[in-house]
Design an enzyme around this catalytic site. Structure first.
Site, short mmCIF file in Angstrom:
data_model
loop_
_atom_site.label_atom_id
_atom_site.label_comp_id
_atom_site.label_asym_id
_atom_site.label_seq_id
_atom_site.Cartn_x
_atom_site.Cartn_y
_atom_site.Cartn_z
N ASP A 1 64.71 -7.63 59.86
CA ASP A 1 63.69 -7.13 60.80
C ASP A 1 63.38 -5.64 60.60
O ASP A 1 62.62 -5.06 61.38
CB ASP A 1 64.17 -7.35 62.25
CG ASP A 1 63.78 -8.72 62.80
OD1 ASP A 1 62.81 -9.32 62.29
OD2 ASP A 1 64.46 -9.20 63.73
N HIS B 1 58.45 -6.85 74.05
CA HIS B 1 58.35 -5.39 73.85
C HIS B 1 57.04 -4.92 74.46
O HIS B 1 56.03 -5.62 74.38
CB HIS B 1 58.30 -5.04 72.35
CG HIS B 1 59.62 -4.90 71.67
ND1 HIS B 1 59.82 -5.29 70.35
CD2 HIS B 1 60.80 -4.38 72.08
CE1 HIS B 1 61.06 -5.02 70.00
NE2 HIS B 1 61.68 -4.47 71.03
N ARG C 1 64.38 -5.74 76.38
CA ARG C 1 65.14 -5.00 75.35
C ARG C 1 65.61 -3.63 75.87
O ARG C 1 66.80 -3.43 76.11
CB ARG C 1 64.29 -4.82 74.10
CG ARG C 1 63.84 -6.13 73.44
CD ARG C 1 64.99 -6.85 72.78
NE ARG C 1 64.59 -8.11 72.16
CZ ARG C 1 64.15 -8.25 70.92
NH1 ARG C 1 64.01 -7.19 70.15
NH2 ARG C 1 63.84 -9.44 70.44
N CYS D 1 54.18 -3.06 65.29
CA CYS D 1 55.62 -3.16 65.04
C CYS D 1 55.99 -2.61 63.66
O CYS D 1 57.09 -2.10 63.47
CB CYS D 1 56.08 -4.62 65.11
SG CYS D 1 55.80 -5.39 66.69
N ARG E 1 70.30 -6.31 64.78
CA ARG E 1 69.46 -5.18 64.37
C ARG E 1 70.15 -3.81 64.49
O ARG E 1 69.54 -2.80 64.12
CB ARG E 1 68.15 -5.17 65.17
CG ARG E 1 67.29 -6.42 64.96
CD ARG E 1 65.85 -6.22 65.44
NE ARG E 1 65.14 -5.22 64.63
CZ ARG E 1 63.93 -4.75 64.92
NH1 ARG E 1 63.28 -5.21 65.98
NH2 ARG E 1 63.34 -3.85 64.15
N1 ARG Z 1 62.04 -9.85 65.23
C1 ARG Z 1 61.92 -8.54 65.79
C2 ARG Z 1 62.67 -8.47 67.11
O1 ARG Z 1 62.68 -9.43 67.84
C3 ARG Z 1 60.48 -8.17 65.98
C4 ARG Z 1 60.29 -6.79 66.42
C5 ARG Z 1 58.85 -6.44 66.63
N2 ARG Z 1 58.69 -5.06 66.85
C6 ARG Z 1 57.97 -4.51 67.84
N3 ARG Z 1 57.81 -3.23 67.84
N4 ARG Z 1 57.51 -5.25 68.82
O2 ARG Z 1 63.26 -7.47 67.44
#
Ligand code: ARG
Length: 323
Positions: A57, A157, A128, A253, A82
């Site tokens: 990612d 997000h 998040r 992203c 991550r």
């Molecule tokens: N697969 C990543 C996650 O779930 C995607 C992140 C996308 N980034 C963003 N800035 N929305 O963290």
């Protein structure tokens, strides 16, 4: 930006990610290169972060750090898959002459949940970034934080549900359905003239857009946003990011914006060294709103940083829709 060299969908941390659905890595790289080349063609500088094996990612560079007035607040990821990305971003900024680089104490997924306007730092939470990351960001940047509650897991997000169109003018677009009722009321109060996205454009990642104050790069499938953007004086630049959508990310992203220090910005820390802009430069563009020449606030897309020599880069081509 960070090329999707190790990109794949091998785990699922948002509803878009299905590890059983095949990903075409070569196509993902082509789409990412197209986005990078469009930034460059528009006169922006793109800095490249080296991808790290085992961090699929990492292509979503926006989650790695938040840079406002040349100050860098690192990320702390919510998911263990991550966490390894955060040190790579900190090392990049430390190695590129940024005087103030802070490792955060609280979970924040950087520009995934922080959006910058001239008046506020808009800060998402709910999936998040932690609630405690909001005061931490406010203290570090010296900008008033507006906390925004996300309620739909598809828009986990803030940058999947809201985009800043014109930093200087506090102009945004967003999808109301992604937010709690109280947050919707806050957004309506602060941004009464905002462009409101329809559910289908939001689901097509239309809010995961990057604006330089004139051009708005966004997924080509978010067709319903093009006409209202043009009506407001913006120039939509549709791009195809379909392979990246499989991991729940799109244009924004993939793009960490570097906002350099500039004169007249008060430092929040009394003992802070004077802000020195190692990559300070401005992009002269035609203002979307007024049609007059304007200095776009130093938006650097990880980066849109114009070269310090003032070289405007290659001439901007006509923005041709890809579909
Ligand atoms: N697969 C990543 C996650 O779930 C995607 C992140 C996308 N980034 C963003 N800035 N929305 O963290």
């Amino acid at each position: 930006m960070c090329p999707p060299v190790h990109y794949t969908v091998s785990y699922s941390i948002n509803p878009w990610m299905d590890p059983t659905e095949p990903v075409d890595p070569a196509l993902a790289l082509l789409q990412w290169e197209d986005l990078r080349d469009r930034y460059r063609a528009l006169g922006h500088t793109v800095e490249i972060l080296d991808p790290v094996p085992g961090l699929p990612d990492m292509v979503f560079a926006a989650n790695g750090a938040t840079v406002v007035d040349g100050r860098v607040l690192g990320a702390r990821f919510a998911n263990p898959e991550r966490t390894g990305e955060a040190p790579a971003h900190l090392a990049w900024f430390r190695g590129h002459g940024f005087p103030e680089v802070r490792e955060p104490a609280h979970v924040n997924e950087a520009e995934g949940d922080f959006a910058v306007t001239s008046s506020w730092l808009l800060a998402g939470r709910g999936f998040r970034s932690s609630l405690s990351s909001h005061p931490e960001a406010q203290e570090f940047f010296g900008r008033p934080v507006i906390g925004l509650e996300l309620i739909d897991p598809r828009f986990y997000h803030l940058d999947t549900a809201l985009a800043v169109l014109d930093e200087a003018g506090d102009e945004i677009m967003y999808y109301p359905g992604a937010f709690s009722p109280g947050t919707r009321a806050v957004l309506a109060r602060l941004f009464p003239g905002a462009l409101l996205a329809a559910a289908e454009d939001a689901a097509a990642f239309g809010l995961n857009a990057v604006s330089d104050g004139l051009h708005v790069l966004l997924p080509h499938t978010a067709r319903g946003l093009r006409a209202p953007l043009r009506e407001r004086g913006f120039e939509p630049v549709p791009v195809d990011m379909s392979e990246l959508h499989k991991a729940g990310g799109s244009v924004k992203c993939c793009t960490l914006e570097i906002r350099p220090a500039h004169a007249g910005v008060p430092a929040p820390l009394p003992q802070a060294a004077p802000a020195t802009a190692s990559i300070s430069a401005t992009i002269t563009a035609t203002s979307a709103a007024s049609g007059t020449a304007t200095i776009v606030p130093p938006a650097t897309v990880a980066g849109i940083a114009t070269s310090a020599t003032g070289d405007p880069g290659p001439a901007a081509p006509e923005a041709t829709p890809v579909a």
